[in-house]
Scaffold this active site. Sequence first.
Site, PDB file in Angstrom:
ATOM      1  N   SER A   1       0.826  -1.209   0.000  1.00 48.35           N
ATOM      2  CA  SER A   1       0.000   0.000   0.000  1.00 48.35           C
ATOM      3  C   SER A   1       0.861   1.260   0.000  1.00 48.35           C
ATOM      4  O   SER A   1       0.337   2.369   0.025  1.00 48.35           O
ATOM      5  CB  SER A   1      -0.922   0.002   1.231  1.00 48.35           C
ATOM      6  OG  SER A   1      -0.180  -0.187   2.417  1.00 48.35           O
TER       7      SER A   1
ATOM      8  N   SER B   1     -13.379  27.671 -26.751  1.00 53.46           N
ATOM      9  CA  SER B   1     -13.419  26.493 -27.607  1.00 53.46           C
ATOM     10  C   SER B   1     -12.323  26.619 -28.651  1.00 53.46           C
ATOM     11  O   SER B   1     -12.024  27.714 -29.119  1.00 53.46           O
ATOM     12  CB  SER B   1     -14.780  26.405 -28.299  1.00 53.46           C
ATOM     13  OG  SER B   1     -14.678  25.631 -29.484  1.00 53.46           O
TER      14      SER B   1
ATOM     15  N   LYS C   1     -17.248  30.987 -28.122  1.00 58.70           N
ATOM     16  CA  LYS C   1     -17.612  30.202 -26.946  1.00 58.70           C
ATOM     17  C   LYS C   1     -16.951  30.671 -25.664  1.00 58.70           C
ATOM     18  O   LYS C   1     -15.831  31.147 -25.641  1.00 58.70           O
ATOM     19  CB  LYS C   1     -17.228  28.731 -27.177  1.00 58.70           C
ATOM     20  CG  LYS C   1     -18.137  28.064 -28.164  1.00 58.70           C
ATOM     21  CD  LYS C   1     -19.465  27.695 -27.550  1.00 58.70           C
ATOM     22  CE  LYS C   1     -19.416  26.242 -27.160  1.00 58.70           C
ATOM     23  NZ  LYS C   1     -20.682  25.779 -26.625  1.00 58.70           N
TER      24      LYS C   1
ATOM     25  N   GLU D   1     -19.212  22.687 -14.719  1.00 58.78           N
ATOM     26  CA  GLU D   1     -19.522  21.334 -15.206  1.00 58.78           C
ATOM     27  C   GLU D   1     -18.723  20.279 -14.444  1.00 58.78           C
ATOM     28  O   GLU D   1     -19.236  19.205 -14.105  1.00 58.78           O
ATOM     29  CB  GLU D   1     -19.212  21.230 -16.698  1.00 58.78           C
ATOM     30  CG  GLU D   1     -20.089  22.125 -17.561  1.00 58.78           C
ATOM     31  CD  GLU D   1     -19.543  22.232 -18.972  1.00 58.78           C
ATOM     32  OE1 GLU D   1     -19.918  21.414 -19.819  1.00 58.78           O
ATOM     33  OE2 GLU D   1     -18.720  23.125 -19.233  1.00 58.78           O
TER      34      GLU D   1
ATOM     35  N   TYR E   1      -9.476  -7.063  12.438  1.00 54.96           N
ATOM     36  CA  TYR E   1      -8.868  -6.537  11.219  1.00 54.96           C
ATOM     37  C   TYR E   1      -8.835  -7.573  10.097  1.00 54.96           C
ATOM     38  O   TYR E   1      -8.528  -8.737  10.318  1.00 54.96           O
ATOM     39  CB  TYR E   1      -7.431  -6.072  11.512  1.00 54.96           C
ATOM     40  CG  TYR E   1      -6.720  -5.538  10.281  1.00 54.96           C
ATOM     41  CD1 TYR E   1      -6.872  -4.213   9.887  1.00 54.96           C
ATOM     42  CD2 TYR E   1      -5.923  -6.374   9.492  1.00 54.96           C
ATOM     43  CE1 TYR E   1      -6.238  -3.726   8.753  1.00 54.96           C
ATOM     44  CE2 TYR E   1      -5.285  -5.899   8.350  1.00 54.96           C
ATOM     45  CZ  TYR E   1      -5.451  -4.577   7.987  1.00 54.96           C
ATOM     46  OH  TYR E   1      -4.836  -4.097   6.865  1.00 54.96           O
TER      47      TYR E   1
HETATM   48  N1  ARG Z   1      -1.200  -1.439   5.252  1.00 49.89           N
HETATM   49  C1  ARG Z   1      -2.156  -1.955   6.180  1.00 49.89           C
HETATM   50  C2  ARG Z   1      -3.504  -1.268   6.007  1.00 49.89           C
HETATM   51  O1  ARG Z   1      -3.552  -0.296   5.356  1.00 49.89           O
HETATM   52  C3  ARG Z   1      -1.685  -1.752   7.574  1.00 49.89           C
HETATM   53  C4  ARG Z   1      -2.198  -2.750   8.545  1.00 49.89           C
HETATM   54  C5  ARG Z   1      -1.633  -4.067   8.272  1.00 49.89           C
HETATM   55  N2  ARG Z   1      -1.973  -4.974   9.284  1.00 49.89           N
HETATM   56  C6  ARG Z   1      -1.801  -6.271   9.112  1.00 49.89           C
HETATM   57  N3  ARG Z   1      -2.157  -7.032  10.064  1.00 49.89           N
HETATM   58  N4  ARG Z   1      -1.309  -6.733   8.006  1.00 49.89           N
HETATM   59  O2  ARG Z   1      -4.516  -1.705   6.491  1.00 49.89           O
END
Ligand code: ARG
Length: 459
Positions: free
Chosen positions: A24, A278, A284, A291, A318
């Site tokens: 990420s 334009s 124009k 928009e 999580y």
């Molecule tokens: N990059 C992860 C996220 O955005 C961070 C948390 C990762 N936690 C884990 N247990 N892999 O959610």
Amino acid sequence: SSNAMWGGRFAAGPDAIMEAINASIGFDQRLAAQDIRGSRAHAAMLAAQGIITDSDAKAIREGLLTVLSEIEGGKFTFSTALEDIHMNVEARLKEIIGEPAGRLHTARSRNDQVATDFRLWVRDQCDAAINSLQSLIKSLIGQAEAGTDWVMPGFTHLQTAQPVTWGHHMMAYVEMFARDLGRFTDARKRMNESPLGAAALAGTGFNIDRHATAKALDFDRPMANSLDAVSDRDFALEFLSASSICAVHMSRLAEELVIWSSAQFRFVAMSDKWSTGSSIMPQKRNPDAAELIRAKIGRILGATVALFTVMKGLPLAYSKDMQEDKEQVFDAADNLMLALAAMSGMIADLTVNTEKLEAAASSGFSTATDLADWLVREAGLPFRDAHHVTGTLVAMAEDKGCDLPDLTLEDMQSVNAAITDEIFTVLGVHNSVASRMSYGGTAPAQVRAQIARWKEAQA
Ligand code: ARG
């Protein structure tokens, strides 16, 4: 080779595609400042609780500032192998300060870490939205004050309905954007609790002080349940929902600006600053900014639906699915702020053609309701009968190709004998708006009172 942060139980490293889908860092590097702020608060707390030494905490806290200045100065090399901002920062910290860096993650998990960072980020965006909305409201009030007495057609079904004032129309949007402002304020208040210290999901056996880290990060209190703290993203959903409603409001105002600036209406002229030309048609002058603002709801609502869909049905606690929260919120926030700024500039720079407004207000039999109301008040007709008489008079005017005030008294009396000369006083648009003195109505005096209430509330 296996991962330096979690690779202890692995013999081999991930497939390149695994690395690509897992990482990420490409987007969550935007959380760098929040991540470092959270880590510095955590380290200070660990030392205060005697969990790490003061000198380790000092090294960690100073090292993190070095990392922050590297990132802010564009001198940081982000690594995909290190997945995310949290591990990129920690790995760099280790390069700078060595062994104490490994103690930072005591009594913490990336799960509470990311929840904390993201809350801090979204909280800032609520503040930004509140600021931008205040500017937009100011621009609209400026327009309302300039045109408290300007008469324009009010529409229903986009057909001329009754005359209203420009100030009244502008203040309608002030009310809408003020509710948006209230939604961001409420959301901010509700999200302002700290997940930090929830650790992976169950809390921790270390004697941490969650109240201290909450306070250091300007949260009102720690979140009460560690499972909830790492599992929910309702704060992001609330931000996105408030953003979507606000974007809907902006799209409606933008649509009116597009219509009003057309050759057929000419109610307003957008300044050069907010128009484009334009490449083929030299005449124009296109309302592109309006928009684009009208279109922004597409991606903002899209982001909202996307995150709702990600969260739906996720079991506690999580899951990696939640990594998909950030890009949606980043994109929605960026576009919301841009649209708010553009809208506020466009409104401030708008030129209003008051003659066109008034001419349009006077056509389309806009005072027919005033005529019917007169028949009720002065001739004692039941409203339904007055409505019918007026409808007959409108048809008569339409036949003659004129407007209601152009009919003669004889014309009028041929439909209803009770009509007198006095009727002509209510057929003018200025009389019409001035008469609508009910609370919140379009009369200039009411609009002035509405503006005054606003200014008082702001002060
Ligand atoms: N990059 C992860 C996220 O955005 C961070 C948390 C990762 N936690 C884990 N247990 N892999 O959610």
